[in-house]
Enzyme design. Structure first.
Site, PDB file in Angstrom:
ATOM      1  CG  ASN A 205      -0.006  -0.204   2.549  1.00  0.00           C
ATOM      2  OD1 ASN A 205       0.543   0.722   2.933  1.00  0.00           O
ATOM      3  ND2 ASN A 205      -0.430  -1.191   3.118  1.00  0.00           N
ATOM      4  CG  ASP A 274      -6.687  -4.887   6.421  1.00  0.00           C
ATOM      5  OD1 ASP A 274      -6.270  -5.036   7.524  1.00  0.00           O
ATOM      6  OD2 ASP A 274      -7.185  -4.056   6.183  1.00  0.00           O
ATOM      7  CE  LYS A 284       8.629 -12.006 -14.167  1.00  0.00           C
ATOM      8  NZ  LYS A 284       9.702 -11.382 -15.463  1.00  0.00           N
ATOM      9  CG  ASP A 301      -5.657  -6.229  14.269  1.00  0.00           C
ATOM     10  OD1 ASP A 301      -4.808  -5.731  14.739  1.00  0.00           O
ATOM     11  OD2 ASP A 301      -6.997  -5.674  14.207  1.00  0.00           O
TER      12      ASP A 301
HETATM   13  O1  C5P Z   1      -8.447  -1.964  10.817  1.00  0.00           O
HETATM   14  P1  C5P Z   1      -7.716  -1.201  10.474  1.00  0.00           P
HETATM   15  O2  C5P Z   1      -6.550  -1.511   9.431  1.00  0.00           O
HETATM   16  O3  C5P Z   1      -8.370   0.125   9.943  1.00  0.00           O
HETATM   17  O4  C5P Z   1      -7.049  -0.542  11.809  1.00  0.00           O
HETATM   18  C1  C5P Z   1      -5.950   0.357  11.709  1.00  0.00           C
HETATM   19  C2  C5P Z   1      -4.991   0.107  12.982  1.00  0.00           C
HETATM   20  O5  C5P Z   1      -4.744  -1.183  13.529  1.00  0.00           O
HETATM   21  C3  C5P Z   1      -3.592   0.698  12.834  1.00  0.00           C
HETATM   22  O6  C5P Z   1      -2.999   1.007  14.308  1.00  0.00           O
HETATM   23  C4  C5P Z   1      -2.857  -0.573  12.373  1.00  0.00           C
HETATM   24  O7  C5P Z   1      -1.351  -0.272  12.531  1.00  0.00           O
HETATM   25  C5  C5P Z   1      -3.307  -1.673  12.906  1.00  0.00           C
HETATM   26  N1  C5P Z   1      -3.407  -2.834  12.394  1.00  0.00           N
HETATM   27  C6  C5P Z   1      -2.413  -3.907  12.758  1.00  0.00           C
HETATM   28  N2  C5P Z   1      -2.675  -5.071  12.065  1.00  0.00           N
HETATM   29  C7  C5P Z   1      -3.431  -5.309  10.970  1.00  0.00           C
HETATM   30  C8  C5P Z   1      -4.209  -4.236  10.509  1.00  0.00           C
HETATM   31  C9  C5P Z   1      -4.144  -3.234  11.228  1.00  0.00           C
HETATM   32  O8  C5P Z   1      -1.848  -3.671  13.720  1.00  0.00           O
HETATM   33  N3  C5P Z   1      -3.396  -6.565  10.382  1.00  0.00           N
END
Ligand code: C5P
Length: 393
Positions: A205, A274, A284, A301
């Protein structure tokens, strides 16, 4: 925070190189300006290499074409430090003489001034110099007194440049908004993650890591130790931060989990992918005329997982990129991720959020309070955010 280090022509100029590095370790962006006499002892090239910033020498230097450096630097400086300050430079500063780049930019600036004199003890004790010091103190300059001892000219007395730590402390004192993180370790996740599709391709991203690096710098400016776990390609972390570089979300989790147990505060500024491809092909993936299907599986997360291993009572702060109209979604994340607060980047503004130098945060606390930073530089936002968190009951 921007610091201009003015170096004048004392033998002690050789110590300004270490001083510049220590100031960088304390969180400052350091830009150096040399007088003609300083150039007899140290060079522009030395400071440009050490600081990664342009170094001014002549009154007509203009590192950015069309922008007069003495005005540009004077405006953007948060603090000006003259170290070593010779008798000549110190007396000129007191009298308002502006006949070289350093004295011109001090006169043009409203930034607080710190002066660390170094000179022959007789010059230091002379009535002229004493009067100049009084005059500068009356204008709220902070003087870091030279030490007693042997000076380079072979005499004994007060005139040796103060210790580097005393000078850094004086700068901190005059610039400090607070030392509220003194003795604390803050773990920050930062930047994007890369999720490999094959050996040469990845999903990622647009996160630049600038907010994470600003947070690390802010932690150091508030007296704390910053540990950054950052994804690839992210903004250059400040000197003095402990940096662990990672690639994928799984790497980030593993690295951060090990560090979370020692953290006194945790901030998740990373834009963690995500999802990741369920399988990453070796080599490749070859081009063909057939469509290919990509199966993505959810990543852990990271910030929610860190909550499970953090010391009891440690505050965990997340970030969310949402338009200001969608704060409810951010509120739900506080609960889902077990956060103390969440900082919402207003992504509906072009001058806030991803890959720009400014930001605007809405800070939502688990207890229902909210606060707004207003549009500021990422560093100012970071200082504001950390103070809000530390000051919360
Ligand atoms: O759910 P979302 O991605 O919007 O959440 C953002 C927050 O969660 C940020 O603090 C990001 O660093 C953290 N985050 C994380 N691991 C993920 C997704 C988000 O630590 N897989």
């Amino acid at each position: 925070m921007n610091l201009v280090l003015g170096v004048s022509g004392s033998v002690a100029a050789y110590r300004s190189a270490d001083l510049a590095r220590e100031l960088m370790r304390a969180g400052f962006v350091v830009r150096v300006c040399l007088t003609d006499a300083a150039e007899k002892f140290v060079t522009q090239a030395l400071f440009e290499a050490l600081t990664g910033q342009p170094c001014l020498t002549s009154a007509f230097d203009e590192p950015v074409a069309g922008r007069m450096a003495h005005i540009d630097w004077a405006r953007s400086a948060d603090v000006i430090l003259v170290a070593p300050a010779t008798a000549n430079t110190l007396n000129k500063l007191a009298a308002g003489i502006a006949d070289d780049m350093l004295t011109t930019l001090v006169l043009a600036s409203e930034a607080p001034l710190v002066i660390a004199p170094a000179m022959n003890p007789h010059m230091y004790g002379s009535e002229v110099t004493r009067n100049s010091l009084d005059e500068l103190r009356a204008r709220a300059a902070s003087i870091v007194e030279p030490l007693e001892g042997d000076v380079a000219c072979g005499e004994q007395g007060q005139g040796k440049l103060a210790s580097i730590s005393a000078i850094v402390d004086a700068v901190r004192e005059i610039t400090a908004r607070s030392a509220k993180l003194a003795g604390k370790t803050v773990l920050i996740t930062s930047g994007p993650t890369r999720e490999p599709l094959d050996s040469v391709r990845f999903l990622s991203n647009r996160s630049s890591g600038k907010m994470g690096s600003a947070l690390a710098r802010a932690v150091m400016l508030m007296g704390g130790q910053a540990t950054l776990v950052c994804g690839p390609g992210s903004a250059r972390p400040p000197l003095g931060a402990q940096v662990v570089r990672v690639e994928t979300a799984l790497d980030m989790l593993e690295a951060a989990r090990g560090l979370a147990q020692r953290a006194d505060l945790i901030v998740g500024a990373a834009a963690v992918a995500d999802y990741r491809p369920e399988q990453s092909a070796h080599g490749k993936i070859r081009r063909s005329s057939e469509p290919i299907e990509l199966r993505l599986v959810p990543n852990p997360d990271v910030i929610a997982e860190l909550g499970k291993v953090a010391k009891p009572g440690v505050r965990i702060v997340g970030f969310a990129a949402e338009p200001d109209s969608a704060l409810d979604a951010a509120r739900q994340k506080i609960v889902r991720k077990g956060l103390f607060a969440i900082a919402v980047n207003n992504v509906s503004r072009p001058d806030a959020g991803f890959d720009v130098d400014s930001n605007e945060l809405s800070l939502l606390f688990a207890d229902g309070r909210t606060a707004r930073s207003g549009l500021q530089s990422k560093l100012s936002c970071a200082l504001w955010l950390l103070e809000q968190i530390v000051d919360s009951p």
